[in-house]
Design an enzyme around this catalytic site. Sequence first.
Site, PDB file in Angstrom:
ATOM      1  N   ASP A 114      79.706  28.075  53.359  1.00  9.48           N
ATOM      2  CA  ASP A 114      78.386  28.274  54.454  1.00  9.48           C
ATOM      3  C   ASP A 114      77.731  27.770  54.795  1.00  9.48           C
ATOM      4  OD1 ASP A 114      76.655  30.692  54.802  1.00  9.48           O
ATOM      5  OD2 ASP A 114      75.745  30.820  52.248  1.00  9.48           O
ATOM      6  N   LYS A 154      80.838  30.411  57.510  1.00  8.22           N
ATOM      7  CA  LYS A 154      80.276  31.024  58.213  1.00  8.22           C
ATOM      8  C   LYS A 154      80.627  30.065  59.621  1.00  8.22           C
ATOM      9  CE  LYS A 154      75.889  29.346  57.837  1.00  8.22           C
ATOM     10  NZ  LYS A 154      74.814  30.888  56.403  1.00  8.22           N
TER      11      LYS A 154
HETATM   12  C1  SAM Z   1      72.760  28.777  53.555  1.00  8.96           C
HETATM   13  S1  SAM Z   1      73.127  27.802  52.465  1.00  8.96           S
HETATM   14  C2  SAM Z   1      73.934  27.860  51.776  1.00  8.96           C
HETATM   15  C3  SAM Z   1      73.794  29.059  50.700  1.00  8.96           C
HETATM   16  C4  SAM Z   1      74.667  29.709  49.526  1.00  8.96           C
HETATM   17  N1  SAM Z   1      76.270  29.772  49.662  1.00  8.96           N
HETATM   18  C5  SAM Z   1      74.338  30.680  48.652  1.00  8.96           C
HETATM   19  O1  SAM Z   1      75.441  31.577  48.223  1.00  8.96           O
HETATM   20  O2  SAM Z   1      73.629  30.439  47.409  1.00  8.96           O
HETATM   21  C6  SAM Z   1      73.328  26.341  53.231  1.00  8.96           C
HETATM   22  C7  SAM Z   1      73.258  25.189  52.393  1.00  8.96           C
HETATM   23  O3  SAM Z   1      74.339  23.831  53.606  1.00  8.96           O
HETATM   24  C8  SAM Z   1      74.028  22.540  52.356  1.00  8.96           C
HETATM   25  N2  SAM Z   1      74.554  21.476  53.599  1.00  8.96           N
HETATM   26  C9  SAM Z   1      74.013  21.201  54.735  1.00  8.96           C
HETATM   27  N3  SAM Z   1      74.181  19.999  55.874  1.00  8.96           N
HETATM   28  C10 SAM Z   1      75.153  19.464  54.185  1.00  8.96           C
HETATM   29  C11 SAM Z   1      76.125  18.587  54.812  1.00  8.96           C
HETATM   30  N4  SAM Z   1      76.767  17.844  55.132  1.00  8.96           N
HETATM   31  N5  SAM Z   1      77.013  18.080  53.559  1.00  8.96           N
HETATM   32  C12 SAM Z   1      76.799  19.184  52.379  1.00  8.96           C
HETATM   33  N6  SAM Z   1      76.361  19.778  51.692  1.00  8.96           N
HETATM   34  C13 SAM Z   1      75.469  20.555  53.005  1.00  8.96           C
HETATM   35  C14 SAM Z   1      72.447  22.632  52.431  1.00  8.96           C
HETATM   36  O4  SAM Z   1      71.760  22.067  51.886  1.00  8.96           O
HETATM   37  C15 SAM Z   1      72.653  24.702  51.943  1.00  8.96           C
HETATM   38  O5  SAM Z   1      72.715  24.545  50.623  1.00  8.96           O
END
Ligand code: SAM
Length: 215
Positions: A114, A154
């Site tokens: 996600d 996603k």
């Molecule tokens: C939409 S949220 C996920 C929500 C999760 N599926 C839930 O049900 O709680 C997207 C996540 O992607 C993470 N993210 C973005 N870029 C990232 C990266 N380069 N490495 C690890 N995580 C990352 C963000 O920190 C964020 O927590």
Amino acid sequence: MRVHEARRDLYRRLAREQGYRSRAAFKLIEATEKYRFIAPGDRVLDFGAAPGGWMQVAAELVGEEGLVVGVDLHPIRLRGRNIKEITADVHDSGVGQRVWLALGGSQADVALSDLAPSVSGVWELDQGRQAELTLRVLELSGRLLRDEGYAFFKLFEGERSQEIRNEFKRRFRAVHTIKPRASRSVSSELYYYCEGWRGAGTAERGGHPEGHDPS
Ligand SMILES: C[S@@+](CC[C@H](N)C(=O)[O-])C[C@H]1O[C@@H](n2cnc3c(N)ncnc32)[C@H](O)[C@@H]1O
């Protein structure tokens, strides 16, 4: 109030009432109810897992005998005997090895992503970054996901989405598109349920985890 705002609020309220950390939890619930790709005893990888809604859903489905490993830039701090977390950037070179160790040295049945970058407001930029995150998950899955394994990803819609969809089709036997009810109708995100991972052979820098550095 617009219809999409009402729906967003509904899922926020439902998440609060049912103890899920995010309304995103309902996206995974809808997909797993339809396709039943997480079973008791499974080992599940969750990339971009914070604040942990998907991990909660996956942990319920895999049960005590299963395992859920979540990776995120931010700490998740979810408790559970079948839950492990890794605080890291998925682009870090050592992240594959850390996930491999968390899995106890064997491959996962299911990969979830996600992942979403912090949005800048410039869609082309955000979509490009999200596409790169998704490609990175496919690269990591080369070593970490078992042959014939499942995925739920996603993807932001935009200039690069056809390229990424083609990658899904190349690497999995079948690919299904989903717009979950909990995903805002105005948002340009779609989800892909993919089955039949064709294995490391389809990843450019693939290879079996054993004997390789799965970074
Ligand atoms: C939409 S949220 C996920 C929500 C999760 N599926 C839930 O049900 O709680 C997207 C996540 O992607 C993470 N993210 C973005 N870029 C990232 C990266 N380069 N490495 C690890 N995580 C990352 C963000 O920190 C964020 O927590």
